[in-house]
Write a protein that holds these residues in place. Sequence first.
Motif, PDB file in Angstrom:
ATOM      1  N   ALA A  71      40.713  51.708  33.167  1.00 41.20           N
ATOM      2  CA  ALA A  71      40.878  50.517  32.920  1.00 41.20           C
ATOM      3  C   ALA A  71      41.364  49.872  33.394  1.00 41.20           C
ATOM      4  CB  ALA A  71      41.245  50.413  31.659  1.00 41.20           C
ATOM      5  N   MET A  72      42.977  50.194  33.580  1.00 38.00           N
ATOM      6  CA  MET A  72      43.824  49.794  34.335  1.00 38.00           C
ATOM      7  C   MET A  72      43.555  49.118  35.781  1.00 38.00           C
ATOM      8  SD  MET A  72      46.049  49.540  32.231  1.00 38.00           S
ATOM      9  CE  MET A  72      47.783  48.910  33.269  1.00 38.00           C
ATOM     10  N   GLU A  73      42.324  49.593  36.632  1.00 33.41           N
ATOM     11  CA  GLU A  73      41.994  49.475  38.358  1.00 33.41           C
ATOM     12  C   GLU A  73      41.216  48.257  37.806  1.00 33.41           C
ATOM     13  OE1 GLU A  73      39.111  50.799  41.701  1.00 33.41           O
ATOM     14  OE2 GLU A  73      40.963  51.803  40.542  1.00 33.41           O
ATOM     15  N   ASN A  74      40.581  47.733  37.109  1.00 35.62           N
ATOM     16  CA  ASN A  74      39.476  47.122  36.898  1.00 35.62           C
ATOM     17  C   ASN A  74      39.933  45.993  35.796  1.00 35.62           C
ATOM     18  OD1 ASN A  74      36.566  47.930  37.705  1.00 35.62           O
ATOM     19  ND2 ASN A  74      36.788  49.403  35.626  1.00 35.62           N
ATOM     20  N   ILE A  75      41.194  46.547  35.231  1.00 36.32           N
ATOM     21  CA  ILE A  75      42.187  45.645  34.413  1.00 36.32           C
ATOM     22  C   ILE A  75      42.921  44.507  35.730  1.00 36.32           C
ATOM     23  CG2 ILE A  75      43.917  44.587  33.220  1.00 36.32           C
ATOM     24  CD1 ILE A  75      42.648  46.575  30.743  1.00 36.32           C
ATOM     25  N   SER A  76      43.366  45.711  36.317  1.00 35.98           N
ATOM     26  CA  SER A  76      44.039  44.523  37.670  1.00 35.98           C
ATOM     27  C   SER A  76      43.066  43.695  38.942  1.00 35.98           C
ATOM     28  CB  SER A  76      44.246  45.865  38.633  1.00 35.98           C
ATOM     29  OG  SER A  76      45.054  46.848  38.155  1.00 35.98           O
ATOM     30  N   ILE A  77      42.121  44.238  39.239  1.00 33.06           N
ATOM     31  CA  ILE A  77      40.869  43.464  39.536  1.00 33.06           C
ATOM     32  C   ILE A  77      40.239  42.026  39.600  1.00 33.06           C
ATOM     33  CG2 ILE A  77      39.085  43.923  41.064  1.00 33.06           C
ATOM     34  CD1 ILE A  77      38.443  46.608  40.966  1.00 33.06           C
ATOM     35  N   ASN A  78      40.046  42.652  37.891  1.00 31.02           N
ATOM     36  CA  ASN A  78      39.294  41.114  36.697  1.00 31.02           C
ATOM     37  C   ASN A  78      41.177  40.252  36.752  1.00 31.02           C
ATOM     38  OD1 ASN A  78      40.568  39.655  33.797  1.00 31.02           O
ATOM     39  ND2 ASN A  78      38.317  40.024  34.686  1.00 31.02           N
ATOM     40  N   THR A  79      42.613  41.057  36.574  1.00 27.03           N
ATOM     41  CA  THR A  79      43.176  39.832  36.820  1.00 27.03           C
ATOM     42  C   THR A  79      44.536  38.984  38.600  1.00 27.03           C
ATOM     43  OG1 THR A  79      44.636  41.108  34.876  1.00 27.03           O
ATOM     44  CG2 THR A  79      45.827  39.849  36.382  1.00 27.03           C
ATOM     45  N   ILE A  80      43.827  39.820  39.634  1.00 27.74           N
ATOM     46  CA  ILE A  80      43.679  39.163  40.922  1.00 27.74           C
ATOM     47  C   ILE A  80      42.689  38.399  40.750  1.00 27.74           C
ATOM     48  CG2 ILE A  80      43.667  40.406  43.335  1.00 27.74           C
ATOM     49  CD1 ILE A  80      45.000  42.683  42.233  1.00 27.74           C
ATOM     50  N   SER A  81      41.534  38.379  40.247  1.00 33.85           N
ATOM     51  CA  SER A  81      40.009  37.538  40.985  1.00 33.85           C
ATOM     52  C   SER A  81      40.749  36.402  39.467  1.00 33.85           C
ATOM     53  CB  SER A  81      38.990  38.096  39.939  1.00 33.85           C
ATOM     54  OG  SER A  81      39.141  39.231  41.017  1.00 33.85           O
ATOM     55  N   ASN A  82      41.492  36.909  38.628  1.00 29.95           N
ATOM     56  CA  ASN A  82      42.040  35.447  37.657  1.00 29.95           C
ATOM     57  C   ASN A  82      42.267  34.239  38.798  1.00 29.95           C
ATOM     58  OD1 ASN A  82      39.261  35.200  35.425  1.00 29.95           O
ATOM     59  ND2 ASN A  82      40.290  36.752  34.897  1.00 29.95           N
ATOM     60  N   LEU A  83      44.103  34.754  38.834  1.00 29.13           N
ATOM     61  CA  LEU A  83      44.329  34.907  40.055  1.00 29.13           C
ATOM     62  C   LEU A  83      44.204  33.868  41.000  1.00 29.13           C
ATOM     63  CD1 LEU A  83      47.662  37.023  39.709  1.00 29.13           C
ATOM     64  CD2 LEU A  83      47.364  35.051  39.000  1.00 29.13           C
ATOM     65  N   PHE A  84      43.685  34.599  41.807  1.00 26.34           N
ATOM     66  CA  PHE A  84      42.534  33.446  42.903  1.00 26.34           C
ATOM     67  C   PHE A  84      41.942  32.047  42.539  1.00 26.34           C
ATOM     68  CE2 PHE A  84      44.414  37.558  45.459  1.00 26.34           C
ATOM     69  CZ  PHE A  84      45.344  36.235  45.494  1.00 26.34           C
ATOM     70  N   GLY A  85      41.696  32.031  40.670  1.00 23.75           N
ATOM     71  CA  GLY A  85      40.676  31.045  40.591  1.00 23.75           C
ATOM     72  C   GLY A  85      39.594  31.697  40.916  1.00 23.75           C
ATOM     73  N   LEU A  86      38.781  32.814  40.806  1.00 22.37           N
ATOM     74  CA  LEU A  86      36.950  33.326  41.163  1.00 22.37           C
ATOM     75  C   LEU A  86      37.029  33.429  39.763  1.00 22.37           C
ATOM     76  CD1 LEU A  86      38.514  35.599  44.733  1.00 22.37           C
ATOM     77  CD2 LEU A  86      37.070  32.914  44.277  1.00 22.37           C
ATOM     78  N   GLY A  87      36.594  32.911  39.121  1.00 25.90           N
ATOM     79  CA  GLY A  87      35.731  33.864  37.961  1.00 25.90           C
ATOM     80  C   GLY A  87      34.644  34.594  37.688  1.00 25.90           C
ATOM     81  N   ASN A  88      33.357  33.865  38.518  1.00 26.38           N
ATOM     82  CA  ASN A  88      32.517  34.646  38.998  1.00 26.38           C
ATOM     83  C   ASN A  88      32.781  36.441  39.334  1.00 26.38           C
ATOM     84  OD1 ASN A  88      31.384  32.637  38.338  1.00 26.38           O
ATOM     85  ND2 ASN A  88      31.000  32.238  40.241  1.00 26.38           N
ATOM     86  N   ALA A  89      33.674  36.693  40.566  1.00 33.79           N
ATOM     87  CA  ALA A  89      34.210  37.860  40.909  1.00 33.79           C
ATOM     88  C   ALA A  89      34.701  38.583  39.739  1.00 33.79           C
ATOM     89  CB  ALA A  89      35.161  37.663  41.948  1.00 33.79           C
ATOM     90  N   SER A  90      35.371  38.087  39.159  1.00 35.12           N
ATOM     91  CA  SER A  90      36.038  38.373  37.981  1.00 35.12           C
ATOM     92  C   SER A  90      35.374  39.427  36.808  1.00 35.12           C
ATOM     93  CB  SER A  90      37.322  38.181  37.310  1.00 35.12           C
ATOM     94  OG  SER A  90      36.873  37.219  36.758  1.00 35.12           O
ATOM     95  N   THR A  91      34.505  38.853  36.604  1.00 37.94           N
ATOM     96  CA  THR A  91      33.817  38.876  35.500  1.00 37.94           C
ATOM     97  C   THR A  91      33.637  40.427  35.764  1.00 37.94           C
ATOM     98  OG1 THR A  91      32.179  36.397  35.066  1.00 37.94           O
ATOM     99  CG2 THR A  91      31.465  38.771  34.249  1.00 37.94           C
ATOM    100  N   PRO A  92      32.701  40.889  36.772  1.00 33.25           N
ATOM    101  CA  PRO A  92      31.907  42.177  37.180  1.00 33.25           C
ATOM    102  C   PRO A  92      33.441  43.503  36.230  1.00 33.25           C
ATOM    103  CG  PRO A  92      31.198  41.044  38.792  1.00 33.25           C
ATOM    104  CD  PRO A  92      32.103  40.643  38.172  1.00 33.25           C
ATOM    105  N   ALA A  93      34.173  43.088  36.996  1.00 31.33           N
ATOM    106  CA  ALA A  93      35.617  44.560  36.865  1.00 31.33           C
ATOM    107  C   ALA A  93      36.443  43.844  35.427  1.00 31.33           C
ATOM    108  CB  ALA A  93      36.618  43.579  37.576  1.00 31.33           C
ATOM    109  N   GLY A  94      35.514  42.654  34.578  1.00 34.33           N
ATOM    110  CA  GLY A  94      36.366  42.261  33.389  1.00 34.33           C
ATOM    111  C   GLY A  94      35.528  43.320  31.718  1.00 34.33           C
TER     112      GLY A  94
END
Length: 167
Positions: A61-84
């Motif tokens: 969970a923490m790894e996927n939350i991290s990936i999701n958060t990092i993707s969102n930081l870079f404005g990549l909503g589409n890339a963050s969805t699978p990790a979320g």
Amino acid sequence: TPIKSSAASDVYKRQTLVGTMCLWCGLMEIVKNTSIMSKLVQILRPVLEWLFPDSKNNEEAMENISINTISNLFGLGNASTPAGLKAMESLQKENKDKNRLSDSMMMLIVLNTVSIELIPTTVIAVRASLNAQNPADIIIPIWISTIIGTLTGIFATKILIKRSKNR
């Protein structure tokens, strides 16, 4: 004729947006598969452990939350969805009451909704596709609004979680 010109313009705008999204999503995939991601995860870990105290021992969970958060930081909503979605699945596995959201699940929803964007790539791409003279001139207002929104969301969620536990 104006119709053909408008249609060609629409195709160009879509191609610009799709190309930009492909570029950033591709870069995010490269980051995920390199040591850069593990370094970014280590940097985020203390903050995420504070935000998700019930899940700090759930590595998946923490790894996927991290990936999701990092993707969102870079404005990549589409890339963050699978990790979320993967993070939410992992959080649901450890959730005791399967019919209610856990505290960590609520926090993840809030963070996804109001996330801070350092580089609002999608907005910049849309503005570029619409021929804005300076597509990136919205960066500072976006920083201000996303920081305020994120802090408000985090503190409101923390307060509501604390109040529900005191009941």
